[in-house]
Design an enzyme around this catalytic site. Structure first.
Site, PDB file in Angstrom:
ATOM      1  N   SER A   8      32.839  89.640   9.864  1.00  0.00           N
ATOM      2  CA  SER A   8      32.018  90.822   9.573  1.00  0.00           C
ATOM      3  C   SER A   8      31.732  91.577  10.865  1.00  0.00           C
ATOM      4  CB  SER A   8      30.687  90.396   8.946  1.00  0.00           C
ATOM      5  OG  SER A   8      30.912  89.570   7.836  1.00  0.00           O
ATOM      6  N   LYS A  12      35.232  92.907  16.599  1.00  0.00           N
ATOM      7  CA  LYS A  12      36.415  92.047  16.435  1.00  0.00           C
ATOM      8  C   LYS A  12      37.449  92.731  15.544  1.00  0.00           C
ATOM      9  CE  LYS A  12      34.120  87.508  16.438  1.00  0.00           C
ATOM     10  NZ  LYS A  12      33.936  86.284  15.633  1.00  0.00           N
ATOM     11  N   ASP A  72      36.655  82.747  16.076  1.00  0.00           N
ATOM     12  CA  ASP A  72      35.352  82.289  16.552  1.00  0.00           C
ATOM     13  C   ASP A  72      35.402  82.384  18.069  1.00  0.00           C
ATOM     14  OD1 ASP A  72      32.736  81.260  15.595  1.00  0.00           O
ATOM     15  OD2 ASP A  72      33.164  79.724  17.087  1.00  0.00           O
ATOM     16  N   SER A  73      34.380  83.009  18.627  1.00  0.00           N
ATOM     17  CA  SER A  73      34.438  83.298  20.057  1.00  0.00           C
ATOM     18  C   SER A  73      33.047  83.265  20.668  1.00  0.00           C
ATOM     19  CB  SER A  73      35.103  84.660  20.273  1.00  0.00           C
ATOM     20  OG  SER A  73      34.594  85.614  19.373  1.00  0.00           O
ATOM     21  N   LYS A 178      40.583  96.018  29.019  1.00  0.00           N
ATOM     22  CA  LYS A 178      40.065  94.795  28.379  1.00  0.00           C
ATOM     23  C   LYS A 178      41.223  94.001  27.781  1.00  0.00           C
ATOM     24  CE  LYS A 178      36.876  92.699  25.082  1.00  0.00           C
ATOM     25  NZ  LYS A 178      35.851  92.815  24.043  1.00  0.00           N
ATOM     26  N   HIS A 183      40.418  87.342  26.147  1.00  0.00           N
ATOM     27  CA  HIS A 183      40.530  86.038  25.479  1.00  0.00           C
ATOM     28  C   HIS A 183      41.120  86.203  24.073  1.00  0.00           C
ATOM     29  CE1 HIS A 183      36.890  88.109  24.549  1.00  0.00           C
ATOM     30  NE2 HIS A 183      36.436  87.235  23.694  1.00  0.00           N
ATOM     31  N   ARG A 184      40.625  87.234  23.356  1.00  0.00           N
ATOM     32  CA  ARG A 184      41.067  87.453  21.971  1.00  0.00           C
ATOM     33  C   ARG A 184      42.538  87.870  21.936  1.00  0.00           C
ATOM     34  NH1 ARG A 184      37.127  89.990  20.899  1.00  0.00           N
ATOM     35  NH2 ARG A 184      36.106  88.193  19.993  1.00  0.00           N
TER      36      ARG A 184
HETATM   37  P1  ITT Z   1      31.952  86.565  12.513  1.00  0.00           P
HETATM   38  O1  ITT Z   1      31.440  85.148  12.509  1.00  0.00           O
HETATM   39  O2  ITT Z   1      31.703  87.290  11.222  1.00  0.00           O
HETATM   40  O3  ITT Z   1      33.375  86.658  12.957  1.00  0.00           O
HETATM   41  P2  ITT Z   1      30.130  86.885  14.750  1.00  0.00           P
HETATM   42  O4  ITT Z   1      29.716  88.058  15.575  1.00  0.00           O
HETATM   43  O5  ITT Z   1      29.038  86.041  14.151  1.00  0.00           O
HETATM   44  O6  ITT Z   1      31.115  87.420  13.604  1.00  0.00           O
HETATM   45  P3  ITT Z   1      30.978  84.605  16.350  1.00  0.00           P
HETATM   46  O7  ITT Z   1      30.188  83.635  15.576  1.00  0.00           O
HETATM   47  O8  ITT Z   1      32.387  84.241  16.733  1.00  0.00           O
HETATM   48  O9  ITT Z   1      31.123  86.013  15.583  1.00  0.00           O
HETATM   49  O10 ITT Z   1      30.160  84.987  17.648  1.00  0.00           O
HETATM   50  C1  ITT Z   1      30.776  85.598  18.722  1.00  0.00           C
HETATM   51  C2  ITT Z   1      29.747  86.242  19.614  1.00  0.00           C
HETATM   52  O11 ITT Z   1      30.240  86.168  20.975  1.00  0.00           O
HETATM   53  C3  ITT Z   1      29.677  87.717  19.261  1.00  0.00           C
HETATM   54  O12 ITT Z   1      28.552  87.962  18.466  1.00  0.00           O
HETATM   55  C4  ITT Z   1      29.617  88.404  20.616  1.00  0.00           C
HETATM   56  O13 ITT Z   1      28.280  88.571  20.961  1.00  0.00           O
HETATM   57  C5  ITT Z   1      30.263  87.410  21.584  1.00  0.00           C
HETATM   58  N1  ITT Z   1      31.644  87.824  21.857  1.00  0.00           N
HETATM   59  C6  ITT Z   1      32.808  87.254  21.425  1.00  0.00           C
HETATM   60  N2  ITT Z   1      33.868  87.948  21.849  1.00  0.00           N
HETATM   61  C7  ITT Z   1      33.391  88.980  22.564  1.00  0.00           C
HETATM   62  C8  ITT Z   1      33.984  90.057  23.236  1.00  0.00           C
HETATM   63  O14 ITT Z   1      35.292  90.260  23.237  1.00  0.00           O
HETATM   64  N3  ITT Z   1      33.176  90.918  23.860  1.00  0.00           N
HETATM   65  C9  ITT Z   1      31.844  90.759  23.853  1.00  0.00           C
HETATM   66  N4  ITT Z   1      31.195  89.790  23.222  1.00  0.00           N
HETATM   67  C10 ITT Z   1      31.955  88.900  22.572  1.00  0.00           C
END
Ligand code: ITT
Length: 199
Positions: A8, A12, A72-73, A178, A183-184
């Site tokens: 959501s 991403k 997941d990140s 970026k 990483h993504r």
């Molecule tokens: P979904 O679970 O629905 O995918 P989420 O935002 O809850 O959405 P995560 O649980 O994977 O996703 O949390 C990842 C968090 O890490 C996200 O909310 C960002 O704050 C941070 N994050 C991950 N990748 C990032 C990026 O490329 N740039 C900045 N922040 C990032």
């Protein structure tokens, strides 16, 4: 080929659509109403699998059979004992916004007197194919965080993250820079190989 995204997070979705241009990328909310997915895994990989499987199964219950991809990140910061890691989305609390999380991190760094701290992002991608096989890939981006927001590009912690090799935050740097370090994108490059070989 169609791929349903089990996320959501609009930041991403934007980045994944931009990188996986050869596929038709559709957020799962276009099929079913968004639902709470308990991210109770101990690693990025476990949580990515939980998300991909939950959406895959929910779609199957509705008679929809599609390939599902989840991300997941999170960010790990040395001065914070390499936290928040898998808890990055809820750093400032269970229902915290990205802005709340960013503010909390800036305040924590300031209270430690840190002018910068080594940090890295991790991304784990999980794919469930139409035969229910699970595939995972991973990527990392190294750099540092500073206790000051700069720019509005990217999302999440990007306004305070400076990748190694650059002098500005990802809030200031353009998308294509970026992508060079992301990483993504690293995880998606490997995911592309998986996607080109499944059906
Ligand atoms: P979904 O679970 O629905 O995918 P989420 O935002 O809850 O959405 P995560 O649980 O994977 O996703 O949390 C990842 C968090 O890490 C996200 O909310 C960002 O704050 C941070 N994050 C991950 N990748 C990032 C990026 O490329 N740039 C900045 N922040 C990032």
């Amino acid at each position: 080929m169609k791929i349903v995204l089990a996320t959501s997070n609009r930041g991403k979705i934007r980045e994944i659509q931009r990188f996986l241009k050869e596929f038709e990328i559709v957020p799962y909310s276009e099929y079913i109403p968004p639902f709470e997915i308990p991210e109770n895994g101990k690693t990025f990989q476990e949580n990515a699998i939980i998300k991909a499987k939950s959406v895959f199964e929910k779609l199957q219950q509705k008679g929809i059979s599609e390939i599902v991809l989840a991300d997941d990140s999170g960010i790990s910061v040395e001065a914070l004992g390499w936290k928040p890691n898998i808890c990055s989305a809820r750093y400032a609390g269970e229902n915290a916004s990205s802005e709340d999380n960013l503010e909390k991190m800036i305040q924590e760094l300031k209270s430690l007197g840190a002018t910068s701290s080594k940090a890295y992002y991790t991304a784990s991608i999980a794919i469930v194919d139409k035969n229910s096989n699970i595939w995972t890939t991973h990527g990392w981006m190294y750099g540092k965080v500073i206790p000051e927001k700069r720019g509005n590009n990217g999302f999440g912690y990007d306004p305070i993250f400076i990748p190694d090799g650059e002098n500005e935050t990802l809030g200031v740097l353009p998308n294509d820079i970026k992508e060079k370090y992301s990483h993504r994108v690293k995880a998606l490059k490997l995911a592309k190989i998986v996607l080109r070989n499944i059906d």
